[in-house]
Design a protein around this motif. Sequence first.
Motif, PDB file in Angstrom:
ATOM      1  N   HIS A 540       0.842  -1.192   0.000  1.00  0.00           N
ATOM      2  CA  HIS A 540       0.000   0.000   0.000  1.00  0.00           C
ATOM      3  C   HIS A 540       0.878   1.242   0.000  1.00  0.00           C
ATOM      4  O   HIS A 540       2.029   1.199   0.445  1.00  0.00           O
ATOM      5  N   PRO A 541       0.354   2.395  -0.508  1.00  0.00           N
ATOM      6  CA  PRO A 541       1.165   3.608  -0.554  1.00  0.00           C
ATOM      7  C   PRO A 541       1.298   4.242   0.830  1.00  0.00           C
ATOM      8  O   PRO A 541       0.361   4.228   1.613  1.00  0.00           O
ATOM      9  N   ILE A 542       2.507   4.773   1.125  1.00  0.00           N
ATOM     10  CA  ILE A 542       2.679   5.552   2.346  1.00  0.00           C
ATOM     11  C   ILE A 542       2.920   7.027   2.013  1.00  0.00           C
ATOM     12  O   ILE A 542       2.923   7.867   2.910  1.00  0.00           O
ATOM     13  N   PHE A 543       3.128   7.319   0.703  1.00  0.00           N
ATOM     14  CA  PHE A 543       3.392   8.714   0.314  1.00  0.00           C
ATOM     15  C   PHE A 543       2.998   8.886  -1.144  1.00  0.00           C
ATOM     16  O   PHE A 543       3.485   8.181  -2.030  1.00  0.00           O
ATOM     17  N   ASP A 759     -13.361  13.504   9.681  1.00  0.00           N
ATOM     18  CA  ASP A 759     -14.485  12.577   9.514  1.00  0.00           C
ATOM     19  C   ASP A 759     -14.673  12.134   8.069  1.00  0.00           C
ATOM     20  O   ASP A 759     -15.274  11.079   7.824  1.00  0.00           O
ATOM     21  N   ASP A 760     -14.219  12.935   7.101  1.00  0.00           N
ATOM     22  CA  ASP A 760     -14.446  12.560   5.702  1.00  0.00           C
ATOM     23  C   ASP A 760     -13.347  11.630   5.153  1.00  0.00           C
ATOM     24  O   ASP A 760     -13.336  11.329   3.959  1.00  0.00           O
ATOM     25  N   GLU A 761     -12.447  11.186   6.016  1.00  0.00           N
ATOM     26  CA  GLU A 761     -11.373  10.288   5.560  1.00  0.00           C
ATOM     27  C   GLU A 761     -11.764   8.832   5.756  1.00  0.00           C
ATOM     28  O   GLU A 761     -12.732   8.523   6.471  1.00  0.00           O
ATOM     29  N   SER A 762     -10.985   7.954   5.089  1.00  0.00           N
ATOM     30  CA  SER A 762     -11.219   6.513   5.203  1.00  0.00           C
ATOM     31  C   SER A 762      -9.986   5.835   5.754  1.00  0.00           C
ATOM     32  O   SER A 762      -8.853   6.253   5.472  1.00  0.00           O
ATOM     33  N   LEU A 763     -10.217   4.766   6.528  1.00  0.00           N
ATOM     34  CA  LEU A 763      -9.120   3.976   7.102  1.00  0.00           C
ATOM     35  C   LEU A 763      -9.134   2.599   6.462  1.00  0.00           C
ATOM     36  O   LEU A 763     -10.204   1.977   6.347  1.00  0.00           O
ATOM     37  N   MET A 764      -7.939   2.157   6.018  1.00  0.00           N
ATOM     38  CA  MET A 764      -7.801   0.815   5.459  1.00  0.00           C
ATOM     39  C   MET A 764      -7.103  -0.068   6.482  1.00  0.00           C
ATOM     40  O   MET A 764      -6.088   0.325   7.066  1.00  0.00           O
ATOM     41  N   ILE A 765      -7.669  -1.254   6.721  1.00  0.00           N
ATOM     42  CA  ILE A 765      -7.093  -2.195   7.691  1.00  0.00           C
ATOM     43  C   ILE A 765      -6.797  -3.495   6.962  1.00  0.00           C
ATOM     44  O   ILE A 765      -7.666  -4.054   6.286  1.00  0.00           O
ATOM     45  N   GLU A 766      -5.527  -3.973   7.103  1.00  0.00           N
ATOM     46  CA  GLU A 766      -5.143  -5.272   6.544  1.00  0.00           C
ATOM     47  C   GLU A 766      -5.104  -6.274   7.692  1.00  0.00           C
ATOM     48  O   GLU A 766      -4.564  -5.974   8.763  1.00  0.00           O
ATOM     49  N   VAL A 773     -10.136  -4.296   5.042  1.00  0.00           N
ATOM     50  CA  VAL A 773     -11.387  -3.724   5.545  1.00  0.00           C
ATOM     51  C   VAL A 773     -11.284  -2.206   5.444  1.00  0.00           C
ATOM     52  O   VAL A 773     -10.328  -1.617   5.952  1.00  0.00           O
ATOM     53  N   GLU A 774     -12.235  -1.582   4.740  1.00  0.00           N
ATOM     54  CA  GLU A 774     -12.251  -0.121   4.628  1.00  0.00           C
ATOM     55  C   GLU A 774     -13.291   0.439   5.582  1.00  0.00           C
ATOM     56  O   GLU A 774     -14.442  -0.031   5.612  1.00  0.00           O
ATOM     57  N   VAL A 775     -12.881   1.427   6.374  1.00  0.00           N
ATOM     58  CA  VAL A 775     -13.786   2.037   7.357  1.00  0.00           C
ATOM     59  C   VAL A 775     -13.923   3.520   7.041  1.00  0.00           C
ATOM     60  O   VAL A 775     -12.914   4.239   6.976  1.00  0.00           O
ATOM     61  N   ASP A 803      -1.903  -4.363   9.787  1.00  0.00           N
ATOM     62  CA  ASP A 803      -1.476  -3.055   9.299  1.00  0.00           C
ATOM     63  C   ASP A 803      -2.712  -2.190   9.122  1.00  0.00           C
ATOM     64  O   ASP A 803      -3.828  -2.704   8.915  1.00  0.00           O
ATOM     65  N   ALA A 804      -2.507  -0.878   9.216  1.00  0.00           N
ATOM     66  CA  ALA A 804      -3.621   0.046   9.026  1.00  0.00           C
ATOM     67  C   ALA A 804      -3.074   1.379   8.560  1.00  0.00           C
ATOM     68  O   ALA A 804      -2.003   1.799   8.995  1.00  0.00           O
ATOM     69  N   TRP A 805      -3.833   2.040   7.671  1.00  0.00           N
ATOM     70  CA  TRP A 805      -3.372   3.329   7.146  1.00  0.00           C
ATOM     71  C   TRP A 805      -4.549   4.160   6.642  1.00  0.00           C
ATOM     72  O   TRP A 805      -5.595   3.612   6.275  1.00  0.00           O
TER      73      TRP A 805
END
Length: 820
Positions: A540-543, A759-766, A773-775, A803-805
């Motif tokens: 996944h991208p970090i930058f 609040d308008d952002e999304s969190l991706m969890i591996e 899982v997208e939250v 992992d989560a980002w």
Amino acid sequence: MSNTPGQQIQDLALEEVMGDRFGRYSKYIIQERALPDARDGLKPVQRRILFAMNEEGNTAEKGFRKSAKTVGNVIGNYHPHGDTSVYDAMVRMSQDWKVRNVLIEMHGNNGSVDGDPAAAMRYTEARLAPIAAELLRDIEKETVDFVPNFDDTSSEPTVLPARFPNLLVNGSTGISAGYATDIPPHNLSEIIDAVIKRLDAPDCDLSALLKIVKGPDFPTGGIIQGADGIRKAYETGKGRVVVRSKTAIEDIRGGRKQITVYEIPYEVNKANLVKRIDELRLDKKIEGISEVRDETDRTGLRIAIELKKEANAEGVLNYLFKNTDLQVSYNFNMVAIFNKRPVLMGLIGLLDAYIAHQKEIITKRSEFDIRKARAREHILAGLMKALSILDEVIRLIRESKDKRDAKLNLQDRYDFSEKQAEAIVSLQLYRLTNTDITELKEEAKELQEKISRLEKILQNPGELIAVLKDELKEIKKKYKTARLTEIQAEIEEIKIDTEVLVASEDVVVSVTKEGYVKRTSMRSYSASNGQDLAMKDLDHPIFIEKLNTMDSLLMFTSRGNFIYRPVHELPEMRWKNLGDHISHLAGDLAQGEEIIAAKGISKFDDAHYFLFVTRNGMIKTSLISNYKPQRYSKSMMAIKLKADDELLSVDLIDQSEDVFLASKFGYGLRYAVSEVPDSGTRTAGVKAINLKSGDEVSGAVVISKEETKKLFLLTQRGSLKKMKLAEFEPISRAKRGLIMLRELKNSPHRVFRVFLAADDESLMIETDKEQFVEVELKNVRTADRYSNGSFVVDEALEGKPVDAWLEIPEIKEEPSETNS
């Protein structure tokens, strides 16, 4: 050893045979092929060519002859090797861009400074140059030793008389077994003046000679930088200088500028140089060059580098000096054959070797001339005696039976020697005049004076030195030329300003967790139509940010190192291509070391800092200006870590912010980053938080004064909790902090990640079951410090988080502010 009829077989160890044979071969190529003699500065093949041409009368005052005739003569009589080696040596002695004073004049194509080969020897014609006669002068007077040639049919000289110091004047280059030589050409006048100085003051030191010999004088001109390198070379035989082209920046049409090159460094191939400069233009390694032209003609060398209208001419020229052969290093390695051995010699050693040779030449020449003069004096005495008794001599000759009888009668009756008798009987009748007797007397007087002068030379070393000095001054007067190469004492440091060389362009730079890096043009990024970044599975991208090619990218690793690259040096690829792995940029990363953060920097000022936090609870701030290295081929230390620690986060701050640390056991600590002392790159920092036994830092976030985002905690059980920052008042550094989770007896929650997000952002969890899982964070309710949040990952179905980002938003089309 066993004997068979007509044959002998020796039983020898291979090591002995190989060592013996190679030793003989090495001795031969050192003494007889690749290295010049310290006395005449010639290799055997060069000496044989010059001697053969002289013997054939192929000299400067006569016409040119086919080169093939000379090559055949040299091979047949003196040098039993290939014709190519002989012709190549002959051509080099005729090339005025290789030797300072050409020894052979050649008609036809004898090559070029572009590296073009000479025409075949059947097409070219050659003769000795006038100055070559000075190398051969007096060779007929038994001044040098001769040895039989390879087939014993004739003889050849072991060295030439060399009436000028050819080794230093024309230089030499060659490679043999275990030895190489690089002696640069020098100015004839300077070297002769140095010889005269050494004759006048045999004890003079190098400093006195350096006032005369400024340094090498290359036939191609140019500029030599480095007086210390010249001095070291003349002192020890080895040294390094920088040779730079002579250039000028000129104004041309439309307010544009042009770099014009008039002289290039010694032994640089002009065609390859022009090609290299043009390749830099075509490959866009350098901006600002619009066209490169070779304008060399019969008037002289000229390379035109036409620049674009806004280009910085000085910047472009400095880049070309550093990255092309417009500037090269020249390494002195002054090895010559002295007393039949290869010796590394300084200036004084070479001058003394030449002077000793010349003293020997003048001595032998004087001895030869005095023998000839005395022999002639003896003949003249006989002739004058015969003329004084002419009638008796004529009568005696007429009475003799033949020539032999006449000679014997003259010797018996008048006590003439055999040589005198021979001269008398060979005398022509017209010589029996009064005029001739006068001429004989004048000749005898001149011979007396000559003998007296030669005896003085042989008996008085001062007279010999005076003769040597006079002859050298005469050669200097006849062949002197102005110095071509300029000498500058200091080596100028080349500073390259990237801004004038790289096109300013906005690009998208991406870095992934697994370490794939690239820059993509805005055109390619826009053409992707929102398509995700090309990555491997589970990466996944970090930058992902829009940067300028003038900016720099710093990538920080889990082991506390960082990798620096100017953006324009990052691999350029399309958005749908994977990118280059970080190991291509820095191949020294340890096993398991991974990228944890990347930062784009446009200006390395003293107003911004990096904030580092480690898993074991260390914190450090350091000026970003500490992180702009001069050399960056490998990774460098950003923070000093203990063996069991790892770098957790890196943030860019101005020291007006707060930092919030979350520990695994659920403690949260907030304090001002100004409490953290500033330090350098190779320091470990200070204690950030007071951790219980077994606890560690799970994450850190930087809170600005105007921060409007919420704080999110993700636990190892997949529970997500949103809190207001107001729940945490700033305390001070190295405290334990406030509890953020409710302790459970069974399966307690532990902090896995901490984020600041809107609040308008999304969190991706591996998860450990390779599920994603997208939250959407707007769906997460705000909780107080004492709750454990809401489950967003079903452990039974999807697994535990590994992992989560936060998802990186798409880059807008409109220009954005440059990173700071």
